[in-house]
Design a protein around this motif. Structure first.
Motif, short mmCIF file in Angstrom:
data_model
loop_
_atom_site.label_atom_id
_atom_site.label_comp_id
_atom_site.label_asym_id
_atom_site.label_seq_id
_atom_site.Cartn_x
_atom_site.Cartn_y
_atom_site.Cartn_z
N ALA A 49 78.20 15.40 11.69
CA ALA A 49 76.98 14.92 11.03
C ALA A 49 75.75 15.25 11.87
CB ALA A 49 77.08 13.42 10.77
N GLU A 50 75.86 15.06 13.17
CA GLU A 50 74.73 15.39 14.05
C GLU A 50 74.42 16.89 14.03
OE1 GLU A 50 72.50 13.53 16.25
OE2 GLU A 50 73.13 12.19 14.64
N LYS A 51 75.46 17.72 14.02
CA LYS A 51 75.24 19.17 13.96
C LYS A 51 74.47 19.56 12.71
CE LYS A 51 79.50 20.54 16.35
NZ LYS A 51 80.84 21.16 16.13
N LEU A 52 74.77 18.89 11.59
CA LEU A 52 74.10 19.20 10.33
C LEU A 52 72.83 18.39 10.10
CD1 LEU A 52 77.24 19.35 7.99
CD2 LEU A 52 75.86 21.28 8.78
N ASN A 53 72.59 17.41 10.98
CA ASN A 53 71.49 16.46 10.78
C ASN A 53 71.57 15.83 9.39
OD1 ASN A 53 69.25 14.94 11.52
ND2 ASN A 53 67.83 16.45 10.69
N HIS A 54 72.79 15.42 9.05
CA HIS A 54 73.07 14.83 7.74
C HIS A 54 74.15 13.76 7.96
CE1 HIS A 54 72.91 14.63 3.45
NE2 HIS A 54 74.20 14.89 3.32
N LEU A 84 79.18 18.95 4.35
CA LEU A 84 79.70 17.88 5.19
C LEU A 84 80.99 17.32 4.61
CD1 LEU A 84 79.53 16.16 7.71
CD2 LEU A 84 77.93 14.65 6.50
N ALA A 85 81.09 17.19 3.30
CA ALA A 85 82.33 16.69 2.68
C ALA A 85 83.52 17.57 3.07
CB ALA A 85 82.18 16.64 1.16
N ALA A 86 83.34 18.88 3.04
CA ALA A 86 84.42 19.80 3.41
C ALA A 86 84.81 19.63 4.88
CB ALA A 86 84.01 21.24 3.13
N ARG A 87 83.82 19.44 5.74
CA ARG A 87 84.13 19.22 7.16
C ARG A 87 84.84 17.89 7.38
NH1 ARG A 87 78.87 21.78 10.30
NH2 ARG A 87 79.07 23.84 9.35
#
Length: 96
Positions: A49-54, A84-87
């Motif tokens: 989440a931090e990597k994507l800022n989401h 993010l859902a896929a990750r």
């Protein structure tokens, strides 16, 4: 980030079958083997989440994680939610 229309959301949901749409969110429950595993899953989700800022909404109930994704500043669902859902699915698969 651009909002996805209903047909695009339906197409993207096919790629993440553990997720379901509820209004302007997609949701999933992960049942971890035990409480420590659930916390490890949350820790790994936090890194992604931090990597994507989401950042997902996460409700922890013993070994059950209830997750919700929406791009609040865009007012609904965007590609970022499905990325993010896929990750999250990959993380869950490694622990369950």
């Amino acid at each position: 980030m651009d909002l996805l229309d209903d047909s695009a959301v339906d197409r993207r949901l096919a790629d993440v079958p553990e997720w379901r749409r509820e209004g302007d969110e997609i949701r999933r429950t992960i049942n971890a083997p035990d409480f420590p595993a659930a916390i490890r899953i949350v820790d790994e989700i936090a890194v992604e989440a931090e990597k994507l800022n989401h950042h997902p909404d996460i409700d922890i109930r013993w070994r059950n994680l209830h997750l919700a994704l929406s791009t609040h500043d865009a007012g609904g669902l965007t590609e970022l939610d499905f990325t993010l859902a896929a990750r999250i699915d990959e993380i869950a698969a490694a622990h369950t």
